[in-house]
Write a protein that holds these residues in place. Structure first.
Motif, mmCIF file in Angstrom:
data_model
loop_
_atom_site.group_PDB
_atom_site.id
_atom_site.type_symbol
_atom_site.label_atom_id
_atom_site.label_comp_id
_atom_site.label_asym_id
_atom_site.label_seq_id
_atom_site.Cartn_x
_atom_site.Cartn_y
_atom_site.Cartn_z
ATOM 1 N N PRO A 104 0.752 -1.064 -0.117
ATOM 2 C CA PRO A 104 0.048 -0.056 -0.010
ATOM 3 C C PRO A 104 0.972 1.277 0.035
ATOM 4 C CG PRO A 104 0.060 -1.151 2.026
ATOM 5 C CD PRO A 104 0.931 -2.037 1.338
ATOM 6 N N VAL A 105 0.548 2.311 -0.895
ATOM 7 C CA VAL A 105 1.345 3.382 -0.978
ATOM 8 C C VAL A 105 0.552 4.608 -0.655
ATOM 9 C CG1 VAL A 105 2.764 4.669 -2.591
ATOM 10 C CG2 VAL A 105 2.731 2.206 -2.695
ATOM 11 N N LEU A 106 0.937 5.645 -0.296
ATOM 12 C CA LEU A 106 0.219 7.065 -0.144
ATOM 13 C C LEU A 106 1.225 8.087 -0.900
ATOM 14 C CD1 LEU A 106 -1.611 8.752 1.453
ATOM 15 C CD2 LEU A 106 -0.115 8.943 3.427
ATOM 16 N N PHE A 107 0.460 8.906 -1.608
ATOM 17 C CA PHE A 107 1.067 9.983 -2.322
ATOM 18 C C PHE A 107 0.650 11.216 -1.940
ATOM 19 C CE2 PHE A 107 1.569 6.555 -5.431
ATOM 20 C CZ PHE A 107 2.720 6.623 -5.941
ATOM 21 N N GLY A 108 1.257 12.414 -1.969
ATOM 22 C CA GLY A 108 1.008 13.600 -1.327
ATOM 23 C C GLY A 108 1.905 14.551 -1.867
ATOM 24 N N THR A 109 1.351 15.787 -2.004
ATOM 25 C CA THR A 109 2.239 16.794 -2.537
ATOM 26 C C THR A 109 1.889 18.196 -2.051
ATOM 27 O OG1 THR A 109 2.837 17.922 -4.614
ATOM 28 C CG2 THR A 109 0.727 17.052 -4.536
ATOM 29 N N GLY A 110 3.006 18.941 -1.564
ATOM 30 C CA GLY A 110 2.622 20.428 -1.280
ATOM 31 C C GLY A 110 2.922 21.318 -2.283
ATOM 32 N N HIS A 111 3.019 20.707 -3.571
ATOM 33 C CA HIS A 111 3.174 21.642 -4.892
ATOM 34 C C HIS A 111 2.286 21.161 -5.985
ATOM 35 C CE1 HIS A 111 5.950 24.832 -5.640
ATOM 36 N NE2 HIS A 111 6.830 24.195 -5.035
ATOM 37 N N PRO A 112 0.845 21.073 -5.645
ATOM 38 C CA PRO A 112 -0.030 20.494 -6.482
ATOM 39 C C PRO A 112 -0.297 21.178 -7.912
ATOM 40 C CG PRO A 112 -1.222 21.813 -4.856
ATOM 41 C CD PRO A 112 0.229 21.666 -4.373
ATOM 42 N N GLY A 160 -5.645 9.899 -6.850
ATOM 43 C CA GLY A 160 -4.883 9.438 -5.965
ATOM 44 C C GLY A 160 -3.832 9.995 -5.131
ATOM 45 N N VAL A 161 -3.786 11.270 -5.462
ATOM 46 C CA VAL A 161 -2.667 12.065 -5.050
ATOM 47 C C VAL A 161 -3.261 13.017 -3.781
ATOM 48 C CG1 VAL A 161 -0.887 13.731 -5.296
ATOM 49 C CG2 VAL A 161 -1.349 11.717 -6.999
ATOM 50 N N ALA A 162 -2.820 13.150 -2.620
ATOM 51 C CA ALA A 162 -3.374 13.935 -1.596
ATOM 52 C C ALA A 162 -2.634 15.416 -1.885
ATOM 53 C CB ALA A 162 -2.997 13.528 -0.152
ATOM 54 N N LEU A 163 -3.606 16.327 -1.398
ATOM 55 C CA LEU A 163 -3.234 17.795 -1.452
ATOM 56 C C LEU A 163 -4.031 18.552 -0.190
ATOM 57 C CD1 LEU A 163 -5.673 19.421 -3.264
ATOM 58 C CD2 LEU A 163 -4.258 18.228 -4.989
ATOM 59 N N ALA A 164 -3.524 19.546 0.035
ATOM 60 C CA ALA A 164 -4.325 20.339 0.955
ATOM 61 C C ALA A 164 -5.226 21.520 0.084
ATOM 62 C CB ALA A 164 -3.564 21.185 2.100
ATOM 63 N N ARG A 165 -6.686 21.679 0.436
ATOM 64 C CA ARG A 165 -7.246 22.422 -0.384
ATOM 65 C C ARG A 165 -7.932 23.519 0.472
ATOM 66 N NH1 ARG A 165 -10.630 19.448 -4.676
ATOM 67 N NH2 ARG A 165 -8.834 20.180 -6.082
ATOM 68 N N GLU A 166 -7.965 24.632 -0.021
ATOM 69 C CA GLU A 166 -8.632 25.583 0.885
ATOM 70 C C GLU A 166 -10.084 25.559 0.622
ATOM 71 O OE1 GLU A 166 -6.704 29.486 0.019
ATOM 72 O OE2 GLU A 166 -5.558 29.127 1.818
ATOM 73 N N PRO A 167 -11.081 26.170 1.782
ATOM 74 C CA PRO A 167 -12.400 26.031 1.282
ATOM 75 C C PRO A 167 -12.901 26.639 0.219
ATOM 76 C CG PRO A 167 -12.079 26.334 3.575
ATOM 77 C CD PRO A 167 -10.627 26.643 2.920
ATOM 78 N N ALA A 175 -6.184 26.726 -8.079
ATOM 79 C CA ALA A 175 -7.187 26.025 -8.537
ATOM 80 C C ALA A 175 -7.179 24.301 -7.861
ATOM 81 C CB ALA A 175 -7.235 25.924 -10.153
ATOM 82 N N THR A 176 -5.908 23.957 -7.916
ATOM 83 C CA THR A 176 -5.878 22.529 -7.678
ATOM 84 C C THR A 176 -5.703 22.077 -6.063
ATOM 85 O OG1 THR A 176 -3.548 22.631 -8.125
ATOM 86 C CG2 THR A 176 -4.868 21.786 -9.909
ATOM 87 N N GLY A 177 -5.056 23.258 -5.378
ATOM 88 C CA GLY A 177 -4.753 22.992 -3.906
ATOM 89 C C GLY A 177 -3.612 24.103 -3.503
ATOM 90 N N ALA A 178 -3.309 24.103 -2.369
ATOM 91 C CA ALA A 178 -2.614 25.116 -1.853
ATOM 92 C C ALA A 178 -0.973 24.574 -1.741
ATOM 93 C CB ALA A 178 -2.920 25.276 -0.435
ATOM 94 N N HIS A 179 -0.217 25.571 -1.974
ATOM 95 C CA HIS A 179 1.350 25.260 -1.938
ATOM 96 C C HIS A 179 1.526 25.364 -0.379
ATOM 97 C CE1 HIS A 179 5.528 26.838 -2.356
ATOM 98 N NE2 HIS A 179 5.465 25.837 -2.205
ATOM 99 N N GLY A 250 9.447 24.047 -9.177
ATOM 100 C CA GLY A 250 8.649 25.256 -9.713
ATOM 101 C C GLY A 250 8.495 25.380 -11.083
ATOM 102 N N VAL A 251 9.010 24.535 -11.897
ATOM 103 C CA VAL A 251 8.888 24.734 -13.411
ATOM 104 C C VAL A 251 7.297 24.320 -13.930
ATOM 105 C CG1 VAL A 251 11.121 24.350 -13.612
ATOM 106 C CG2 VAL A 251 9.989 22.459 -14.100
ATOM 107 N N ARG A 252 7.116 24.428 -15.192
ATOM 108 C CA ARG A 252 5.945 24.263 -15.625
ATOM 109 C C ARG A 252 5.398 22.731 -15.403
ATOM 110 N NH1 ARG A 252 6.097 26.823 -21.555
ATOM 111 N NH2 ARG A 252 4.015 25.679 -21.522
ATOM 112 N N ALA A 253 4.125 22.359 -15.133
ATOM 113 C CA ALA A 253 3.743 21.080 -15.020
ATOM 114 C C ALA A 253 4.046 20.249 -15.772
ATOM 115 C CB ALA A 253 2.316 21.180 -14.466
#
Length: 271
Positions: A104-112, A160-167, A175-179, A250-253
């Motif tokens: 089992p694997v968990l993915f998450g990013t602070g740079h969504p 499948g990738v976790a991110l922190a999203r503001e209300p 648009a996708t989530g918070a840095h 921080g380059v283009r996605a």
């Protein structure tokens, strides 16, 4: 899938490695904060030893290829593409090992905004190989201290990738989530998985607080980091983090997609 020579050329052309956009001034500021054990730079890591500025310059020169000269105070930072390629191979090796045992694997990013699709491609590959991609604590509230004060976020998953999203209605997170560099999202996800009786991840893949926070809690963690984020590299040096890939985060996605294809192929996960 790009071969090694093609990927090296891409790293340099996209400024993922070589001369990068991250400034020497920004990196040195982060090293000073880390040496002072400022939580903003530790991002979930609790180092075993005391790290001085000289120690950190030596470590980052070794891990990334930046200048170790303390008299070098300004200009762009430099990442050695050979170090990036070697770390990508090691990163792929950890994914391959997880796939072989169906972990089992968990993915998450602070740079969504930049890295979401890089991780999502890896999550797709591991899922196809029989791994469970975990999504614990979806929708759970996470209060994160920012330079604007305490902000409420909610844990969300995209492919499948976790991110922190503001209300809804708040625009500062994009648009996708918070840095964010905070380890609170991964702590929230891991606590929820434990409270539910598992499964717990055997591998956490991410960046910033995701990789440092998970590694500090004893989970195998691998990820990406820029030259102004010394914490993951310190974690790797102290054995808390398994693999850190040095690159500009921080380059283009779209510039990260060849890296996804390369890693999947090296891990024998391409479909």
């Amino acid at each position: 899938m790009p071969n090694t020579a093609d990927l090296r050329a891409h790293l340099l052309a996209a400024r993922l490695a070589g001369v990068v956009a991250t400034s020497r001034e920004k990196s040195l500021r982060s090293y000073r904060l880390f040496a002072a054990r400022d939580p903003r730079a530790l991002i979930g890591l609790d180092p075993e030893r005391s790290w001085t500025m000289r120690d950190l310059l030596g470590l980052m020169a070794d891990k990334c290829g930046v200048s170790a000269d303390p008299r070098h105070l300004s200009g762009p930072d430099v990442i050695d593409p050979e170090r990036t390629l070697a770390a990508l191979d090691a990163f792929a090796g950890r994914l391959a090992a997880a796939a072989r045992r169906g972990a089992p694997v968990l993915f998450g990013t602070g740079h969504p905004d930049r890295l979401l699709h890089f991780y999502a491609g890896l999550a797709d590959g591991l899922s196809a190989a029989g791994c469970t991609v975990l999504t614990p604590a979806e929708g759970r509230r996470v209060d994160i201290t920012t330079r604007f004060g305490l902000r409420t976020h909610h844990l969300a998953y995209v492919r499948g990738v976790a991110l922190a999203r503001e209300p809804e209605g708040l625009r500062s997170g994009g648009a996708t989530g918070a840095h964010t560099h905070s380890p609170l999202p991964v702590r929230t996800a891991l606590a929820a998985a434990a409270d539910a009786g598992g499964p717990l991840p055997e591998l956490v893949v991410g960046d910033h607080g995701w990789v440092c926070g998970a590694g500090q809690l004893g989970f195998e963690a691998i990820g990406l980091a820029d030259t102004d984020d010394p914490a993951p590299f310190v974690g790797e040096a102290e054995g808390v983090v398994s693999v850190v890939v040095p690159l500009d985060d921080g380059v283009r996605a779209g510039y990260y997609l060849p890296l996804t294809r390369y890693v999947l192929k090296r891990a024998c996960l391409s479909q």
